[in-house]
Design an enzyme around this catalytic site. Structure first.
Site, PDB file in Angstrom:
ATOM      1  N   ARG A   1     -26.542 -24.230  15.517  1.00  0.00           N
ATOM      2  CA  ARG A   1     -25.449 -23.781  14.806  1.00  0.00           C
ATOM      3  C   ARG A   1     -25.314 -23.921  13.484  1.00  0.00           C
ATOM      4  NH1 ARG A   1     -23.262 -26.431  19.196  1.00  0.00           N
ATOM      5  NH2 ARG A   1     -22.810 -25.325  21.033  1.00  0.00           N
TER       6      ARG A   1
ATOM      7  N   LYS B   1     -25.531 -12.985   3.359  1.00  0.00           N
ATOM      8  CA  LYS B   1     -25.906 -12.330   4.577  1.00  0.00           C
ATOM      9  C   LYS B   1     -27.376 -12.290   4.983  1.00  0.00           C
ATOM     10  CE  LYS B   1     -23.506  -7.935   2.862  1.00  0.00           C
ATOM     11  NZ  LYS B   1     -23.812  -6.370   3.026  1.00  0.00           N
TER      12      LYS B   1
ATOM     13  N   GLU C   1     -31.378  -1.456  -8.293  1.00  0.00           N
ATOM     14  CA  GLU C   1     -30.219  -2.496  -7.975  1.00  0.00           C
ATOM     15  C   GLU C   1     -29.645  -3.002  -9.065  1.00  0.00           C
ATOM     16  OE1 GLU C   1     -28.844  -2.192  -4.942  1.00  0.00           O
ATOM     17  OE2 GLU C   1     -30.148  -1.570  -3.397  1.00  0.00           O
TER      18      GLU C   1
ATOM     19  N   LYS D   1     -23.663 -10.048  -9.344  1.00  0.00           N
ATOM     20  CA  LYS D   1     -23.629 -10.124  -8.037  1.00  0.00           C
ATOM     21  C   LYS D   1     -22.714 -11.506  -7.506  1.00  0.00           C
ATOM     22  CE  LYS D   1     -24.937  -9.864  -3.420  1.00  0.00           C
ATOM     23  NZ  LYS D   1     -25.958  -9.348  -2.331  1.00  0.00           N
TER      24      LYS D   1
ATOM     25  N   GLU E   1     -16.798  -9.597   2.557  1.00  0.00           N
ATOM     26  CA  GLU E   1     -16.873  -8.297   2.379  1.00  0.00           C
ATOM     27  C   GLU E   1     -15.677  -7.718   2.935  1.00  0.00           C
ATOM     28  OE1 GLU E   1     -20.246  -6.374   4.329  1.00  0.00           O
ATOM     29  OE2 GLU E   1     -20.887  -5.478   2.528  1.00  0.00           O
TER      30      GLU E   1
ATOM     31  N   ARG F   1     -16.481  -6.337  -2.809  1.00  0.00           N
ATOM     32  CA  ARG F   1     -17.778  -6.425  -2.264  1.00  0.00           C
ATOM     33  C   ARG F   1     -18.275  -4.752  -2.106  1.00  0.00           C
ATOM     34  NH1 ARG F   1     -20.851 -11.623   0.579  1.00  0.00           N
ATOM     35  NH2 ARG F   1     -22.522 -10.747   0.501  1.00  0.00           N
TER      36      ARG F   1
ATOM     37  N   ASN G   1     -21.871  -1.070  -2.808  1.00  0.00           N
ATOM     38  CA  ASN G   1     -22.603   0.163  -2.078  1.00  0.00           C
ATOM     39  C   ASN G   1     -22.670   1.424  -3.113  1.00  0.00           C
ATOM     40  OD1 ASN G   1     -23.064  -0.996   0.407  1.00  0.00           O
ATOM     41  ND2 ASN G   1     -21.045  -1.130   0.830  1.00  0.00           N
TER      42      ASN G   1
ATOM     43  N   HIS H   1     -25.033   4.128  -2.388  1.00  0.00           N
ATOM     44  CA  HIS H   1     -25.713   3.564  -1.153  1.00  0.00           C
ATOM     45  C   HIS H   1     -25.401   4.683   0.148  1.00  0.00           C
ATOM     46  CE1 HIS H   1     -26.866   0.168  -3.116  1.00  0.00           C
ATOM     47  NE2 HIS H   1     -27.559  -0.416  -2.071  1.00  0.00           N
TER      48      HIS H   1
ATOM     49  N   HIS I   1     -28.461   5.941   1.854  1.00  0.00           N
ATOM     50  CA  HIS I   1     -28.566   5.957   3.508  1.00  0.00           C
ATOM     51  C   HIS I   1     -28.776   7.135   4.214  1.00  0.00           C
ATOM     52  CE1 HIS I   1     -26.566   1.663   3.367  1.00  0.00           C
ATOM     53  NE2 HIS I   1     -27.908   1.411   3.306  1.00  0.00           N
TER      54      HIS I   1
ATOM     55  N   HIS J   1     -35.685   1.803  -0.172  1.00  0.00           N
ATOM     56  CA  HIS J   1     -34.287   1.803  -0.391  1.00  0.00           C
ATOM     57  C   HIS J   1     -33.823   2.106  -1.593  1.00  0.00           C
ATOM     58  CE1 HIS J   1     -30.328   0.447   0.478  1.00  0.00           C
ATOM     59  NE2 HIS J   1     -30.458  -0.566  -0.340  1.00  0.00           N
TER      60      HIS J   1
HETATM   61  N1  NAD Z   1     -29.073  -9.908   2.639  1.00  0.00           N
HETATM   62  C1  NAD Z   1     -28.496  -9.140   1.811  1.00  0.00           C
HETATM   63  O1  NAD Z   1     -27.693  -9.023   1.260  1.00  0.00           O
HETATM   64  C2  NAD Z   1     -29.602  -8.076   1.649  1.00  0.00           C
HETATM   65  C3  NAD Z   1     -29.386  -6.971   0.609  1.00  0.00           C
HETATM   66  C4  NAD Z   1     -30.472  -6.164   0.099  1.00  0.00           C
HETATM   67  C5  NAD Z   1     -31.389  -6.064   1.039  1.00  0.00           C
HETATM   68  N2  NAD Z   1     -31.491  -6.896   2.235  1.00  0.00           N
HETATM   69  C6  NAD Z   1     -32.763  -6.664   2.989  1.00  0.00           C
HETATM   70  O2  NAD Z   1     -34.098  -6.839   2.205  1.00  0.00           O
HETATM   71  C7  NAD Z   1     -35.080  -6.225   2.786  1.00  0.00           C
HETATM   72  C8  NAD Z   1     -36.167  -5.412   1.675  1.00  0.00           C
HETATM   73  O3  NAD Z   1     -36.353  -6.544   0.896  1.00  0.00           O
HETATM   74  P1  NAD Z   1     -37.684  -6.324   0.078  1.00  0.00           P
HETATM   75  O4  NAD Z   1     -37.633  -5.122  -0.657  1.00  0.00           O
HETATM   76  O5  NAD Z   1     -37.958  -7.661  -1.004  1.00  0.00           O
HETATM   77  O6  NAD Z   1     -38.954  -6.142   1.020  1.00  0.00           O
HETATM   78  P2  NAD Z   1     -39.799  -7.146   1.677  1.00  0.00           P
HETATM   79  O7  NAD Z   1     -39.473  -8.512   1.988  1.00  0.00           O
HETATM   80  O8  NAD Z   1     -40.557  -6.276   2.983  1.00  0.00           O
HETATM   81  O9  NAD Z   1     -41.093  -7.284   0.539  1.00  0.00           O
HETATM   82  C9  NAD Z   1     -41.523  -5.939   0.099  1.00  0.00           C
HETATM   83  C10 NAD Z   1     -43.315  -5.993   0.205  1.00  0.00           C
HETATM   84  O10 NAD Z   1     -43.758  -6.754  -1.003  1.00  0.00           O
HETATM   85  C11 NAD Z   1     -44.427  -7.988  -0.511  1.00  0.00           C
HETATM   86  N3  NAD Z   1     -44.250  -8.972  -1.465  1.00  0.00           N
HETATM   87  C12 NAD Z   1     -43.199  -9.781  -1.415  1.00  0.00           C
HETATM   88  N4  NAD Z   1     -43.176 -10.580  -2.609  1.00  0.00           N
HETATM   89  C13 NAD Z   1     -44.339 -10.361  -3.367  1.00  0.00           C
HETATM   90  C14 NAD Z   1     -44.901 -10.676  -4.621  1.00  0.00           C
HETATM   91  N5  NAD Z   1     -44.361 -11.502  -5.348  1.00  0.00           N
HETATM   92  N6  NAD Z   1     -46.025  -9.870  -4.822  1.00  0.00           N
HETATM   93  C15 NAD Z   1     -46.592  -9.164  -4.162  1.00  0.00           C
HETATM   94  N7  NAD Z   1     -46.206  -8.674  -3.047  1.00  0.00           N
HETATM   95  C16 NAD Z   1     -45.103  -9.216  -2.664  1.00  0.00           C
HETATM   96  C17 NAD Z   1     -44.004  -8.375   1.029  1.00  0.00           C
HETATM   97  O11 NAD Z   1     -45.093  -8.928   1.503  1.00  0.00           O
HETATM   98  C18 NAD Z   1     -43.801  -6.717   1.297  1.00  0.00           C
HETATM   99  O12 NAD Z   1     -45.013  -6.391   1.767  1.00  0.00           O
HETATM  100  C19 NAD Z   1     -34.581  -5.369   3.785  1.00  0.00           C
HETATM  101  O13 NAD Z   1     -34.575  -5.715   5.022  1.00  0.00           O
HETATM  102  C20 NAD Z   1     -32.811  -5.296   3.483  1.00  0.00           C
HETATM  103  O14 NAD Z   1     -32.040  -5.024   4.790  1.00  0.00           O
HETATM  104  C21 NAD Z   1     -30.746  -7.823   2.171  1.00  0.00           C
END
Ligand code: NAD
Length: 355
Positions: A118, A140, A182, A224, A234, A238, A242, A245, A249, A262
């Site tokens: 938990r 999140k 972003e 942020k 949210e 918050r 978006n 977005h 989306h 994205h």
């Molecule tokens: N929690 C939140 O508030 C929130 C907000 C925005 C996005 N997200 C989520 O984040 C995800 C996308 O994140 P992302 O764009 O980081 O994608 P990701 O984690 O898939 O990373 C993108 C690619 O980069 C590679 N990588 C990571 N760090 C690296 C580095 N320093 N050097 C070389 N390669 C590297 C990874 O292995 C992957 O292949 C989505 O699932 C989205 O839903 C969450």
């Protein structure tokens, strides 16, 4: 190094932003409690897991788990593997999960930490620009379901975020640029000075100059942090995050998540939303061109792909969570740095999609 304290209902946590932070054992050690599970993906583990090894080696009980990389692995099955490792580690309530990677690893490891017994602590070690400026801050967490992105999840605040901006130098150029979208968003919705700073540092950001990277991440996290502190769950403010977005989306869905990162879809969405703001007379003319010029200088797309069906996008936008009573609600700009949410007539949206 700079530190931003992010407050939430039950306390606060620090976000450290700086160069070489993954190698600074003293910072990480401050936030390690109990048994330690480090979670990473196969790309990031090869590049950066070694930086944590000296710190991990000093702990009596620690394990690491390397998961396959990519959004398609952001699943309940991967989440289960993290939980299984915690069980193998005999982790107790005082254990700490270290999430080393992009948003995918951060969201999944955070969600495993939210659920195991938990709730145990998670320290986010974001290594993509998107994860540093967005995903790692705000609490999140979650995984995807075949029927929808991030359908399963929880709010679970990290105990610390350590953003080592040196890691951004190894990012794939498209992933890096997608993160910049972003960054621009924070300037556009609430920080005109930061937007102006971005305009004067676009080339430095394209060249990934270390001091500019650090400043861009710091200002983004500061923005942020202020938004999520005011609206942890949210309910209101918050929603401004978006911006771009709803269009983005719809475009991602229309292109089956294959054409655009994205952030690239969000860049096109921010440009459309700014043009719509200008069309509706909310902001002065020239605002949309300021937006598109900055995005293009940062290597981001601003136009819908040829052959896009505006009515299909419009229908997809009708499904957005922000809508009420069948009206499409969008985040629009009164000017650079000033956003608000407004119901929008479909005909005006169609006009922008057609132009
Ligand atoms: N929690 C939140 O508030 C929130 C907000 C925005 C996005 N997200 C989520 O984040 C995800 C996308 O994140 P992302 O764009 O980081 O994608 P990701 O984690 O898939 O990373 C993108 C690619 O980069 C590679 N990588 C990571 N760090 C690296 C580095 N320093 N050097 C070389 N390669 C590297 C990874 O292995 C992957 O292949 C989505 O699932 C989205 O839903 C969450």
């Amino acid at each position: 190094m700079k530190v931003i304290e992010v407050s939430h209902a039950r306390g606060s946590y620090p976000v450290y932003v700086g160069q070489g932070l993954l190698g600074m054992a003293s910072i990480l050690e401050r936030h390690l409690h109990g048994r330690i599970l480090a979670v990473s993906d196969e790309h990031v583990a090869k590049l950066y897991l070694d930086r944590l090894r000296p710190t991990l080696a000093r702990r009596a009980h620690q394990r690491h788990l390397v998961l396959p990389a990519g959004e398609e692995h952001k699943t309940v099955a991967s989440w289960q593997r993290i939980v299984d490792e915690l069980v193998k580690l005999r982790a107790q309530r005082d254990a700490t999960v270290l999430a080393l990677g992009g948003g995918v690893i951060g969201d999944m490891a955070g969600f495993a930490a939210a659920c195991y017994m938990r709730g145990i602590e998670v320290v986010q070690l974001p290594t993509t620009l998107l994860a540093q400026v967005d995903a790692s801050v705000g609490g999140k967490t979650g995984v995807n379901h075949v029927e929808g992105k991030n359908l399963i999840g929880a709010f679970h605040q990290p105990s610390a975020v350590i953003a080592d901006t040196d890691t951004l130098t190894t990012l794939d150029p498209r992933d890096y640029r997608a993160g910049l979208a972003e960054v621009v968003k924070y300037g556009a919705i609430r920080d005109p000075d930061f937007f102006t700073w971005l305009e004067s540092h676009a080339e430095a950001l394209n060249a990934r100059v270390p001091s500019s990277l650090m400043e861009a991440v710091f200002q983004s996290v500061r923005n942020k942090a202020e938004v999520v502190a005011a609206d942890e769950l949210e309910a209101g403010q918050r929603a401004m995050l978006n911006f771009g977005h709803t269009f983005g989306h719809a475009l991602e869905t229309a292109t089956a998540y294959r054409e655009y990162r994205h952030g690239e879809a969000v860049a096109i969405g921010m440009n459309l939303a700014t043009r719509l703001s200008e069309l509706l007379g909310l902001c002065e003319s020239g605002t949309a061109s300021r937006m598109s010029v900055l995005l293009e200088r940062l290597g981001l797309p601003t136009r819908l792909p040829a052959g896009t069906d505006p009515d299909r996008l419009l229908n997809l936008m009708r499904l957005d969570k922000k809508n009420r009573a069948d009206q499409i609600r969008l985040i629009l700009l009164d000017g650079i740095g000033q956003a608000r949410i407004l119901p929008c007539p479909a005909d005006d949206i169609r006009e922008v999609l057609n132009s």
